[in-house]
Design a protein around this motif. Sequence first.
Motif, mmCIF file in Angstrom:
data_model
loop_
_atom_site.group_PDB
_atom_site.id
_atom_site.type_symbol
_atom_site.label_atom_id
_atom_site.label_comp_id
_atom_site.label_asym_id
_atom_site.label_seq_id
_atom_site.Cartn_x
_atom_site.Cartn_y
_atom_site.Cartn_z
ATOM 1 N N ARG A 92 -22.887 64.756 14.940
ATOM 2 C CA ARG A 92 -22.686 64.184 13.821
ATOM 3 C C ARG A 92 -23.670 62.989 13.698
ATOM 4 O O ARG A 92 -23.440 62.057 14.279
ATOM 5 N N GLY A 113 -22.839 76.376 7.131
ATOM 6 C CA GLY A 113 -22.179 76.910 6.095
ATOM 7 C C GLY A 113 -22.586 77.864 5.235
ATOM 8 O O GLY A 113 -23.991 77.696 4.813
ATOM 9 N N THR A 132 -25.183 64.627 19.639
ATOM 10 C CA THR A 132 -26.035 64.839 18.433
ATOM 11 C C THR A 132 -25.243 65.524 17.175
ATOM 12 O O THR A 132 -25.746 65.693 16.107
#
Length: 453
Positions: free
Chosen positions: A196, A272, A194
């Motif tokens: 990407r 991020g 899962t």
Amino acid sequence: MSTPIDTQRMEKIVSLCKRRGFIFQSSEIYGGLNGAWDYGPLGVELKRNLKNYWWRVMVHERDDVVGMDGAILTHPAVLKASGHVEGFSDPMIDCRTCKAHLRADQLVEKKGVKQCPNCGSKDLTEARQFNLMFETHVGAAAEESSVAYLRPETAQSIFVQFKNILEVSRKKLPFGIAQIGKAFRNEINPRNFTFRSREFEQMEVEYFCRPEQGMELLEYWKEERLKFYENIGISRERLNVKTVSDKERAFYSRGTYDIEYDFPFGPQELEGIAYRTAYDLKQHQDASGKSLEYFDDEKKERFIPHVVEPSAGVDRTILALICDAFAEDQAPDDKGKMESRIVLRLHPRIAPIKCAVFPLLKNKERLVAKAKEIVDLLRPHMFVFYDESGAIGRRYRRQDEIGTPFGVTVDFETLGEKDSKARDTVTLRERDSMKQERVGISDLLQLLSMRIA
Ligand code: ATP
């Protein structure tokens, strides 16, 4: 960090996910849809627990963050202004031999020559930009004016609703807007289970601030987010903070960190954290002609706020949780003989099922009735599972494999048949240590609630 790639471990994890109903290939009976996954009965619980905990920590336990839930279908003007229509693309290269579509960074290089990672061919096309957004049409007519996109990130709906939310929440800077929801990217090569995917979920906060607070808040959010991963049970040694270099960073960002997890297929990004300056709000203000400024009452100043964005992936965190929790060790069977067991050492706060309740024997009516009474006692407070079939050791083993942290067994002592002092006590077994303690039924709820909070 950076342990060698462990294909065998990954295969075991993928197989467990399917066998026990965490994750299935989407549209499996038709051969599967590449890059899409369905979460089964246990996967959906794990996912809900993760999202609920994120929401609790990022929204409910703070005075400075409010939530929203935006539409997936997005007006093209939003994504033109954000730069996605023009620039949300990956460089793609085709292999002329095996016809594979490849992301440019996936080519292998041998003696300075680029090769196809699948067939080794050097007959490759030039790189061209491939836009990752899914385009669709809204309404009956499929023409240029009806184009809409499935959002490639949840962030843009937050920026576009900034003014409305500022007005209704009456927050002062710094404050954040949080969202959990689906995002879609037509990834060139979905891979690593899962990790990407083409359809996935994000958990994002856009944290608005004064320009001079940006860098400090970037550090603050990095620390907060690391704490979060530790609080859901991910080991710190398998987390790495990468400082994204000037070259790799988006041009508008003054600083970006990636929190990486050391997956069996290598260290990869979980989240991020980017200081995005005033870029997004400014783009939307310019394109829409609507003011997205903030008025600072005390300083009598009007300006576009800056923003720091912690952006995490739900599916990647779920995968990290499962990889981190997966273990194989030795446990005694019913006769005390050691056998190997698979155990998911999930944090009790995140585990799909919190407690399993077993009557020692299924054909003893009084044991069964008492066990069901305990299920009814716990059920309003946590997800419990009742199981009466098979030897007790086997039942424990089944729960170990899906990460259930506690098991309660009702036996003849519970009924007071051996010793009246033991009446209304049960055996409470802990998954990782396999230690068993005798506890009163009346203490059970409080004891378990404390441990799963
Ligand atoms: P990558 O470099 O791995 O493609 P990204 O830097 O493009 O990721 P962001 O745009 O920063 O990712 O998105 C924020 C988060 O959303 C990522 O950290 C990740 O957890 C999640 N995410 C992004 N793309 C995917 C995907 N294709 N599948 C699953 N999760 C994703």
